[in-house]
Design a protein around this motif. Structure first.
Motif, PDB file in Angstrom:
ATOM      1  N   MET A  88      12.782 -21.739 -21.760  1.00  0.00           N
ATOM      2  CA  MET A  88      14.023 -22.104 -21.082  1.00  0.00           C
ATOM      3  C   MET A  88      14.987 -22.842 -21.977  1.00  0.00           C
ATOM      4  O   MET A  88      16.164 -22.885 -21.723  1.00  0.00           O
ATOM      5  N   ASN A  89      14.476 -23.484 -23.043  1.00  0.00           N
ATOM      6  CA  ASN A  89      15.395 -24.285 -23.828  1.00  0.00           C
ATOM      7  C   ASN A  89      16.040 -23.484 -24.931  1.00  0.00           C
ATOM      8  O   ASN A  89      15.490 -22.547 -25.467  1.00  0.00           O
ATOM      9  N   MET A 141       1.564 -27.683 -21.504  1.00  0.00           N
ATOM     10  CA  MET A 141       2.021 -28.986 -21.971  1.00  0.00           C
ATOM     11  C   MET A 141       3.182 -28.842 -22.947  1.00  0.00           C
ATOM     12  O   MET A 141       4.145 -29.622 -22.909  1.00  0.00           O
ATOM     13  N   GLU A 142       3.118 -27.837 -23.796  1.00  0.00           N
ATOM     14  CA  GLU A 142       4.212 -27.614 -24.737  1.00  0.00           C
ATOM     15  C   GLU A 142       5.498 -27.250 -24.000  1.00  0.00           C
ATOM     16  O   GLU A 142       6.586 -27.711 -24.349  1.00  0.00           O
ATOM     17  N   ARG A 143       5.393 -26.407 -22.966  1.00  0.00           N
ATOM     18  CA  ARG A 143       6.588 -26.041 -22.208  1.00  0.00           C
ATOM     19  C   ARG A 143       7.156 -27.252 -21.477  1.00  0.00           C
ATOM     20  O   ARG A 143       8.376 -27.452 -21.445  1.00  0.00           O
ATOM     21  N   LEU A 144       6.304 -28.071 -20.880  1.00  0.00           N
ATOM     22  CA  LEU A 144       6.775 -29.280 -20.211  1.00  0.00           C
ATOM     23  C   LEU A 144       7.467 -30.210 -21.202  1.00  0.00           C
ATOM     24  O   LEU A 144       8.511 -30.791 -20.901  1.00  0.00           O
ATOM     25  N   ARG A 145       6.861 -30.364 -22.359  1.00  0.00           N
ATOM     26  CA  ARG A 145       7.474 -31.217 -23.380  1.00  0.00           C
ATOM     27  C   ARG A 145       8.841 -30.690 -23.794  1.00  0.00           C
ATOM     28  O   ARG A 145       9.800 -31.460 -23.934  1.00  0.00           O
ATOM     29  N   ASP A 146       8.934 -29.376 -23.993  1.00  0.00           N
ATOM     30  CA  ASP A 146      10.206 -28.798 -24.427  1.00  0.00           C
ATOM     31  C   ASP A 146      11.301 -29.026 -23.385  1.00  0.00           C
ATOM     32  O   ASP A 146      12.445 -29.343 -23.729  1.00  0.00           O
ATOM     33  N   LEU A 147      10.960 -28.849 -22.126  1.00  0.00           N
ATOM     34  CA  LEU A 147      11.940 -29.092 -21.066  1.00  0.00           C
ATOM     35  C   LEU A 147      12.287 -30.580 -20.996  1.00  0.00           C
ATOM     36  O   LEU A 147      13.438 -30.954 -20.772  1.00  0.00           O
ATOM     37  N   ASP A 148      11.279 -31.417 -21.168  1.00  0.00           N
ATOM     38  CA  ASP A 148      11.487 -32.860 -21.171  1.00  0.00           C
ATOM     39  C   ASP A 148      12.495 -33.248 -22.250  1.00  0.00           C
ATOM     40  O   ASP A 148      13.422 -34.040 -22.016  1.00  0.00           O
ATOM     41  N   LEU A 149      12.324 -32.688 -23.434  1.00  0.00           N
ATOM     42  CA  LEU A 149      13.211 -33.016 -24.545  1.00  0.00           C
ATOM     43  C   LEU A 149      14.585 -32.379 -24.394  1.00  0.00           C
ATOM     44  O   LEU A 149      15.562 -32.849 -24.975  1.00  0.00           O
ATOM     45  N   GLU A 150      14.652 -31.290 -23.631  1.00  0.00           N
ATOM     46  CA  GLU A 150      15.935 -30.621 -23.427  1.00  0.00           C
ATOM     47  C   GLU A 150      16.887 -31.476 -22.599  1.00  0.00           C
ATOM     48  O   GLU A 150      18.103 -31.373 -22.726  1.00  0.00           O
ATOM     49  N   ILE A 151      16.335 -32.327 -21.756  1.00  0.00           N
ATOM     50  CA  ILE A 151      17.164 -33.197 -20.923  1.00  0.00           C
ATOM     51  C   ILE A 151      17.693 -34.343 -21.763  1.00  0.00           C
ATOM     52  O   ILE A 151      16.940 -35.018 -22.458  1.00  0.00           O
ATOM     53  N   ASP A 152      18.975 -34.559 -21.692  1.00  0.00           N
ATOM     54  CA  ASP A 152      19.599 -35.641 -22.450  1.00  0.00           C
ATOM     55  C   ASP A 152      19.465 -36.934 -21.660  1.00  0.00           C
ATOM     56  O   ASP A 152      20.366 -37.370 -20.959  1.00  0.00           O
ATOM     57  N   TRP A 153      18.282 -37.539 -21.759  1.00  0.00           N
ATOM     58  CA  TRP A 153      18.021 -38.767 -20.989  1.00  0.00           C
ATOM     59  C   TRP A 153      18.990 -39.881 -21.378  1.00  0.00           C
ATOM     60  O   TRP A 153      19.393 -40.686 -20.542  1.00  0.00           O
ATOM     61  N   ASP A 154      19.345 -39.961 -22.657  1.00  0.00           N
ATOM     62  CA  ASP A 154      20.251 -41.025 -23.086  1.00  0.00           C
ATOM     63  C   ASP A 154      21.620 -40.888 -22.432  1.00  0.00           C
ATOM     64  O   ASP A 154      22.304 -41.869 -22.175  1.00  0.00           O
ATOM     65  N   HIS A 155      22.022 -39.622 -22.154  1.00  0.00           N
ATOM     66  CA  HIS A 155      23.307 -39.416 -21.479  1.00  0.00           C
ATOM     67  C   HIS A 155      23.215 -39.817 -20.012  1.00  0.00           C
ATOM     68  O   HIS A 155      24.127 -40.408 -19.448  1.00  0.00           O
ATOM     69  N   PHE A 158       0.718 -32.606 -28.281  1.00  0.00           N
ATOM     70  CA  PHE A 158       2.121 -32.334 -27.973  1.00  0.00           C
ATOM     71  C   PHE A 158       2.917 -33.530 -27.448  1.00  0.00           C
ATOM     72  O   PHE A 158       4.143 -33.513 -27.514  1.00  0.00           O
ATOM     73  N   ILE A 159       2.252 -34.532 -26.903  1.00  0.00           N
ATOM     74  CA  ILE A 159       2.988 -35.609 -26.232  1.00  0.00           C
ATOM     75  C   ILE A 159       2.887 -36.950 -26.948  1.00  0.00           C
ATOM     76  O   ILE A 159       3.872 -37.675 -27.058  1.00  0.00           O
ATOM     77  N   LEU A 160       1.712 -37.276 -27.438  1.00  0.00           N
ATOM     78  CA  LEU A 160       1.450 -38.630 -27.940  1.00  0.00           C
ATOM     79  C   LEU A 160       2.486 -39.084 -28.964  1.00  0.00           C
ATOM     80  O   LEU A 160       2.943 -40.231 -28.930  1.00  0.00           O
ATOM     81  N   ASN A 161       2.866 -38.212 -29.870  1.00  0.00           N
ATOM     82  CA  ASN A 161       3.811 -38.586 -30.925  1.00  0.00           C
ATOM     83  C   ASN A 161       5.197 -37.991 -30.713  1.00  0.00           C
ATOM     84  O   ASN A 161       5.996 -37.940 -31.642  1.00  0.00           O
ATOM     85  N   THR A 162       5.466 -37.528 -29.499  1.00  0.00           N
ATOM     86  CA  THR A 162       6.756 -36.888 -29.237  1.00  0.00           C
ATOM     87  C   THR A 162       7.847 -37.927 -29.018  1.00  0.00           C
ATOM     88  O   THR A 162       7.678 -38.869 -28.250  1.00  0.00           O
ATOM     89  N   TYR A 163       8.957 -37.717 -29.674  1.00  0.00           N
ATOM     90  CA  TYR A 163      10.094 -38.623 -29.557  1.00  0.00           C
ATOM     91  C   TYR A 163      10.826 -38.385 -28.235  1.00  0.00           C
ATOM     92  O   TYR A 163      11.238 -37.272 -27.933  1.00  0.00           O
TER      93      TYR A 163
END
Length: 634
Positions: free
Chosen positions: A189-190, A247-261, A344-349
């Motif tokens: 999706m990303n 888990m990789e797909r969830l992480r990718d979607l998680d990172l796709e969201i601009d949480w800082d915005h 996939f998650i532990l060291n993900t920014y």
């Protein structure tokens, strides 16, 4: 004469009393057609291939002929040659179960199973064709709400899974061949993913013809099928890889969201006096009114669609974990899940939501999974073979987990805190004269973890003499020349000191004041500018449906009774129940939980420019900013 008539004798083929003869005759005819092309005679073979090219509007007789031919081919797979019969194989692998009637589906599935089991040359093609049905054609997605299409979805996918299972039983190599195909065909999706030309064209057609929401439905359906495979015997071989794909797909979607915005910092307020901002639902707003910062309904690619897809996928994952628990295999699944988390998650920014799969699994089985998760994180933190960022991330996860897990008894939290205290005390006894923060990042991350957990759990721990005594070495650690109180996140330190003083843990001077410049330099040297120093991975979940799974077992700050709050006989028991996590909550607590569910997690930037801001830092925040894990290198 039609193509099918050239291959079969209608007088015998449809004679109910000569079914066996009809099947035998058709099989012989098909085999003759297959053999003829190898002798340079292609007329009968071409008619055979042509007879398989029928459309949805074909009459009943043509569908019956197709079933007969497919069944005959199933019994003749040994005669099929990958070189001479490419047109036939292309016709077979080009068919779609979505376009066929049930009895034709059965015949095609039977042929695929026979092809896969008879010769390894066709195994990959059969597997690829079957899992390709996990991504339905557009017309299916457009009508997925219709009862007829829902029934067809069940008919198609049940046959696909049955076929995959049968092939796996007949060909032990199949699951290991299947898993890379599943990963390759999984919809993305990303925008940042590299995709094959085929999928790229497919993606463009979806986006242009319909909208991103349809693509989201495709991803959801694909993940549903992955979990169905994980629950089958195939999962015994490929369960770990399936969890990694999800888990990789969830992480990718998680990172796709601009949480800082979405979660915009407010530097005018200290993080510990932040009130949670209400999540404003889009449907409650007036026409033309803009969505405020903090709303989860952002109508952009990085907004509504990704939020909804991530939320839905998290719910599907939670439901699967719950089914694993009911089946008595959560403990086995947990090992695979943790491997995916570590990879996939532990060291993900900036992962914000996907890590809650671990939290939920632990809440389902606190005595086994709950203890394992904390122990594994502790082992990673203590392992000198792990990279420094990984160790620091692990202890940050551990601290957030111990602070937030309502299902963790205070006795276990105290035990883990004692291990952290002992490790930090040993470090103080053996450290050299180098007091640069960047040289002791592991130590400072341990100290910050201890103080953060105690901000949430101090009252409960100090109320038990044994647990209180285990924290005695903490004072010498904090007063050591490495001076963690001046290096760790100031707002955590300020709240910890306030509670420590009120609880009589040790003497805290009222004149304790941070130097603004020194604090900034030391904190950044410790964790990197605004990275590890604001890393609290289990801040409240921001997705509404997902949070409904998490909130019953989650400690919000509004539930915590800090030591500096006066005892209230009316609600003291309730507060202790919430913090200790040893009993179920009363109905009276539901209001607090519902209130917290509708809040956002925000950590503003910090400063100590004046007395007013220092005083504000003496208040604990409702939540912290979006989870930010450490950088890959320091």
């Amino acid at each position: 004469m039609g193509a099918s008539e050239a291959l079969t004798d209608p007088s015998s083929l449809y004679d109910a009393g000569n079914v066996e003869f009809s099947d035998t005759y058709t099989m012989l005819t098909v085999r003759n057609a297959l053999a003829s092309v190898q002798n340079g005679e292609s007329d009968i073979y071409d008619e055979l291939v042509q007879s398989m090219q029928i459309s949805k509007g074909s009459d009943h007789a043509m569908w019956a002929d197709l079933v007969t031919i497919l069944n005959a081919l199933s019994g003749s797979v040994a005669c099929i040659d990958i070189t001479h019969h490419r047109k036939l194989l292309s016709s077979v692998f080009g068919m779609s179960l979505w376009d066929l009637k049930p009895h034709v589906m059965d015949a095609l599935v039977g042929l695929l199973i026979s092809l896969a089991a008879t010769s390894g040359k066709y195994l990959d093609s059969c597997l690829n064709m079957l899992i390709g049905h996990f991504v339905p054609p557009r017309w299916v997605m457009d009508r997925l709400s219709q009862r007829r299409v829902i029934d067809q979805k069940i008919d198609v996918l049940s046959r696909v899974h049955e076929a995959l299972l049968k092939i796996s039983l007949l060909v032990p190599l199949a699951p290991s061949r299947l898993l890379p195909m599943l990963a390759q065909q999984m919809p993305k999706m990303n925008k940042k993913d590299n995709v094959s030309l085929f999928f790229y064209l497919w993606l463009i057609s979806y986006v242009l013809a319909i909208n991103c929401f349809i693509l989201f439905q495709v991803v959801v359906m694909y993940v549903e099928n992955l979990f169905k495979l994980e629950s089958s015997p195939i999962g015994q071989v490929g369960g770990s890889m399936i969890f990694m794909m999800v888990m990789e797909r969830l992480r990718d979607l998680d990172l796709e969201i601009d949480w800082d915005h979405i979660l915009q910092d407010d530097s005018s307020r200290g993080m510990f006096d932040m009130e949670l901002e209400d999540v404003v639902e889009e449907d409650t707003m007036n026409e033309g009114e803009e969505l405020p910062v903090g709303s989860l309904n952002q109508n952009t690619w990085g907004g509504n669609v990704v939020f909804e897809s991530l939320d839905k996928l998290m719910v599907i994952s939670f439901d699967h974990l719950e089914s694993c628990n009911l089946a008595g295999r959560l403990d086995q699944v947990f090992e695979k899940l943790f491997g995916s988390f570590e990879n996939f998650i532990l060291n993900t920014y900036k992962s914000k939501v996907s890590q809650f799969l671990m939290f939920y699994a632990c809440s389902l089985d606190p005595e086994n999974c709950g203890v394992k998760f904390a122990s594994k994180l502790m082992d990673i933190f203590l392992s000198t073979n792990k990279p420094r960022p990984t160790r620091m991330s692990a202890v940050a996860y551990l601290a957030s987990y111990l602070a937030r897990g309502k299902f963790l008894p205070v006795s276990y939290v105290a035990t883990m805190l004692k291990r952290l205290v002992d490790v930090c005390a040993d470090y103080c006894r053996t450290c050299n004269d180098d007091i640069r923060p960047e040289a002791h990042q592991i130590f400072y991350s341990g100290c910050q973890a201890i103080m953060y957990v105690l901000c949430f759990r101090m009252r409960s721990i100090l109320n038990v003499p044994l647990f209180r005594s285990q924290l005695i070495p903490l004072e010498s650690i904090l007063m050591h020349k490495l001076n963690p109180l001046m290096v760790c996140l100031p707002s955590v330190v300020a709240e910890f000191l306030k509670q420590a003083k009120a609880g009589g843990m040790f003497v805290v001077s009222d004149s304790f004041i941070f130097d603004d410049l020194l604090e900034s330099e030391l904190s950044r040297a410790f964790g990197g500018c605004e990275r590890l120093d604001t890393f609290f991975p289990f801040d409240p979940c921001l997705l509404k449906s997902s949070n409904s799974y998490i909130s019953p077992n989650f400690i919000y700050w509004s539930m915590v009774r800090p030591t500096y709050e006066e005892d209230d006989d009316d609600d003291e028991d309730d507060a202790e129940i919430i913090v200790n996590g040893d009993e179920e909550s009363d109905e009276e607590e539901e209001g607090d939980v519902d209130y917290a569910m509708n809040k956002m997690s925000i950590t503003p930037k910090h400063s100590f420019k004046n007395k007013m801001e220092r005083e504000r830092l003496l208040k604990m925040p409702s939540m912290i900013r979006p989870s930010i894990s450490p950088p890959q290198s320091f």
